[in-house]
Design an enzyme around this catalytic site. Structure first.
Site, PDB file in Angstrom:
ATOM      1  CB  VAL A 157       4.575   0.441  15.370  1.00 29.12           C
ATOM      2  CG1 VAL A 157       3.102   0.237  15.049  1.00 29.12           C
ATOM      3  CG2 VAL A 157       4.743   1.740  16.134  1.00 29.12           C
TER       4      VAL A 157
ATOM      5  CD  GLU B 219      -2.053   9.305   4.543  1.00 27.24           C
ATOM      6  OE1 GLU B 219      -2.574   8.237   4.220  1.00 27.24           O
ATOM      7  OE2 GLU B 219      -1.162   9.389   5.407  1.00 27.24           O
TER       8      GLU B 219
ATOM      9  CG  ASP C 205      -1.789 -15.319  14.170  1.00 24.81           C
ATOM     10  OD1 ASP C 205      -2.540 -15.613  13.223  1.00 24.81           O
ATOM     11  OD2 ASP C 205      -0.552 -15.369  14.090  1.00 24.81           O
TER      12      ASP C 205
ATOM     13  CG  HIS D 299      -5.381   1.765   0.948  1.00 30.12           C
ATOM     14  ND1 HIS D 299      -5.304   2.467  -0.242  1.00 30.12           N
ATOM     15  CD2 HIS D 299      -4.705   2.490   1.858  1.00 30.12           C
ATOM     16  CE1 HIS D 299      -4.603   3.576  -0.041  1.00 30.12           C
ATOM     17  NE2 HIS D 299      -4.230   3.611   1.227  1.00 30.12           N
TER      18      HIS D 299
ATOM     19  NE  ARG E  90      -7.147   4.788   3.852  1.00 30.00           N
ATOM     20  CZ  ARG E  90      -6.064   4.584   4.580  1.00 30.00           C
ATOM     21  NH1 ARG E  90      -6.025   3.574   5.417  1.00 30.00           N
ATOM     22  NH2 ARG E  90      -5.036   5.382   4.489  1.00 30.00           N
TER      23      ARG E  90
ATOM     24  CG  HIS F 132      -5.148  -0.790   4.304  1.00 32.76           C
ATOM     25  ND1 HIS F 132      -3.824  -1.033   3.985  1.00 32.76           N
ATOM     26  CD2 HIS F 132      -5.166   0.413   4.938  1.00 32.76           C
ATOM     27  CE1 HIS F 132      -3.078  -0.022   4.415  1.00 32.76           C
ATOM     28  NE2 HIS F 132      -3.863   0.859   5.010  1.00 32.76           N
TER      29      HIS F 132
ATOM     30  NE  ARG G  99      -6.307   2.359   9.910  1.00 32.31           N
ATOM     31  CZ  ARG G  99      -5.375   2.801   9.079  1.00 32.31           C
ATOM     32  NH1 ARG G  99      -4.612   3.822   9.397  1.00 32.31           N
ATOM     33  NH2 ARG G  99      -5.196   2.217   7.912  1.00 32.31           N
TER      34      ARG G  99
HETATM   35  C1  SIN Z   1      -1.554   5.088   3.070  1.00 31.64           C
HETATM   36  O1  SIN Z   1      -0.419   5.513   3.038  1.00 31.64           O
HETATM   37  O2  SIN Z   1      -2.408   5.380   2.233  1.00 31.64           O
HETATM   38  C2  SIN Z   1      -1.940   4.141   4.167  1.00 31.64           C
HETATM   39  C3  SIN Z   1      -1.810   4.797   5.474  1.00 31.64           C
HETATM   40  C4  SIN Z   1      -2.743   4.200   6.451  1.00 31.64           C
HETATM   41  O3  SIN Z   1      -3.295   3.124   6.203  1.00 31.64           O
HETATM   42  O4  SIN Z   1      -2.983   4.824   7.478  1.00 31.64           O
END
Ligand code: SIN
Length: 550
Positions: free
Chosen positions: A17, A124, A236, A257, A306, A365, A400
């Site tokens: 992205v 989330e 890298d 994650h 997280r 993750h 994050r």
């Molecule tokens: C997720 O969908 O749980 C991962 C999204 C993210 O890592 O920001």
């Protein structure tokens, strides 16, 4: 040796992205851009992102949750970042989100809509509001990547000196050189980045010249035996930038994650993600006896940030002796329709989410740290820019916030391209005819299996000084068999992570030190930085820069 100059202004390494957004923006600004990627154009990490893009848009019809604001999004990001975010960077990047998402929509991305026609929003971990927009249910990254790649209107090529050269400068397209690995940065005598040494699929080494190089190489999940990242995520950009004299920071904060599909002991490589949005819509974590994992751990329970959830699962697994827990989504109506990617992965593993709790375990993750950069993607090395997961902008701090990464890629890709254009216009970059030398990216490589096992055992969720030292000793041992440039990048990056993790003698965010279990705000509201020493080895130091409010 082949070479390609042809008046290129900007080399972009990576097709996720951030890289594609930067290339498109630079092209729109009239720069001549070449994108280089070591795999196929669509092989990056972006397409695996499930949850969505966290963004608050105040425009009418934007589907904003009542009472939500960029200010609240900033506050949630700072809390998740555990006292190490750069608050100014957080404000700048998050405020850029709505415009970046509008630009992405103009490029053809389609997001899911609510019954009233406004964007559907989910929640989330760590978010205090429903603000995460998504596409294809749980296939947001795939849609973002599709729209960006389609916008490049590009012809792709896979070897240097071939017909790809004919696309340089063509209007409305961004040429992409596939299967072309960046081996080293090329520097001027003054130390400015001004090109790349690359290796194509046929084994030909070539030089690509441009006064600006943007690394958008993604993360480093392949440091570990199990990760949500694809095979290309080998650190890298960190290795290339370190060799060029850049500083990396916050590398000890490798985010695990919490809910990655568990498919049995010894599973290796990229593992299927079970998006946090499943918990956002009501699923709960339980252990084998049916007891809730997150009860009493955090006020947000299953939607805690997280790092908290991954640490709680790890502690529960240690307590029960199991190597996984379960995500109970049996009460969610319409699971298959809302989460088609997760449902398909579960089915492949013989799990029926409507009937069975989903077996899950944490896996590597996201790298919260990376190459130190400004919020315009500039690094300490003139001519070298970074964007996306490889960059450390100060947005993520020690952990994050979910779904801030696609947002960061969109915003920072755009901002970095604009910085390149401004620096070119102001003649701040290297002269096109300057003599160039390779930066000297270290080529020593550990055996990948030894490295991944060492990192997983000693540098995962829960580390201590002895284990980190053992891991460094294992990673220092040269491979006995043949090694690739990716193995060398993994080796340098592993040593950098280990050096940073050994330096930080406290627990904070994703960095859990079992020998220093408490957070130490008096001593550690600062970033650990890593540079290469004279022998080309990563060496950690401390930068006394206070992060944003916790
Ligand atoms: C997720 O969908 O749980 C991962 C999204 C993210 O890592 O920001």
């Amino acid at each position: 040796m082949n070479g390609w100059e042809a008046g290129t202004d900007l080399l972009v390494v990576g097709t996720g992205v951030a890289g594609l957004t930067a290339a498109l923006e630079a092209g729109a600004l009239g720069l001549r851009v070449l994108v280089v990627t070591k795999g196929a154009a669509a092989d990056g990490n972006t397409r695996w992102a499930q949850g969505g893009v966290a963004v608050v848009d105040g425009e009418p019809g934007a589907g904003r949750t009542d009472g939500d604001s960029v200010h609240r999004h900033v506050a949630d990001t700072l809390v998740a970042g555990a006292g190490l975010c750069d608050e100014a960077a957080v404000c700048t990047i998050l405020a850029g989100g709505p415009a970046a998402v509008r630009a992405l929509r103009r490029r053809g991305a389609r997001f899911d809509v609510a019954p009233d026609g406004s964007p559907a929003r989910t929640r989330e971990g760590g978010h205090s509001a429903f603000r995460v927009i998504h596409a294809g249910g749980d296939a947001t990254g795939d849609e973002v990547e599709r729209a960006l790649l389609a916008s490049t209107g590009s012809s792709t090529g896979s070897s240097m000196g071939s017909s790809i050269c004919s696309t340089v400068g063509s209007i409305g397209t961004v040429p992409i050189l596939e299967h072309c690995t960046a081996l080293d940065l090329l520097l001027t005598e003054e130390g400015a980045a001004s090109g790349l040494l690359v290796l194509d699929r046929d084994g030909t080494v070539g030089r690509l010249r441009a006064p600006a190089v943007l690394l958008a190489t993604g993360g480093l999940g392949q440091l570990y035996t199990a990760t949500t990242n694809p095979a290309v995520a080998t650190g890298d950009g960190v290795a290339l930038a370190l060799a060029a004299g850049a500083t990396v920071a916050d590398l000890e904060f490798v985010q695990f994650h919490p809910t990655v599909l568990y498919t049995g002991p010894g599973a290796r490589g990229r593992r299927p993600l079970v998006t946090e949005a499943v918990r956002g819509e009501g699923a709960v974590l339980i252990d084998a006896s049916g007891a809730r994992v997150m009860a009493g751990v955090h006020e947000l329970a299953d939607l805690a940030p997280r790092d908290v959830v991954a640490a709680a699962i790890t502690a529960r697994m240690a307590g029960t002796g199991e190597d996984h827990v379960y995500l109970d989504a049996t009460g969610l109506a319409g699971f298959e329709r809302r989460f088609p990617t997760v449902a398909a992965a579960c089915r492949e593993a013989g799990v029926e989410p409507a009937r069975d709790p989903i077996p899950v375990a944490p896996a590597a993750h996201y790298s919260c740290g990376g190459v130190e950069s400004t919020v315009d993607g500039r690094t300490a090395v003139a001519g070298l820019y970074v964007a996306g997961e490889v960059a450390r902008t100060g947005l993520h701090g020690a952990n994050r916030l979910a779904s801030n990464s696609l947002l960061e890629g969109l915003v920072m890709g755009t901002r970095a391209a604009r910085a390149v254009a401004a620096d070119l216009a102001a003649r701040r970059l290297a002269h096109r005819g300057a003599a160039l030398r390779p930066a000297g990216t270290p080529m020593r490589a550990a055996d990948r299996d030894v490295l991944q096992r060492a990192m997983s055992r000693y540098a995962g969720v829960g580390r201590d000084a002895d284990g980190l030292q053992i891991a460094a000793g294992l990673v220092e041992r040269p491979a006995q068999g043949p090694a690739t440039p990716e193995d060398a990048a993994l080796t340098t990056t592993a040593l950098a992570v280990l050096a940073a993790a050994a330096e930080r003698t406290e627990s904070r965010g994703c960095h859990v030190r079992t020998d220093f279990p408490s957070r130490d705000d008096a001593g550690w509201r600062c970033s650990v930085t890593v540079r290469l020493d004279a022998g080309g080895r990563p060496s950690a130091g401390v930068e006394l820069r206070i992060g944003g409010a916790a």
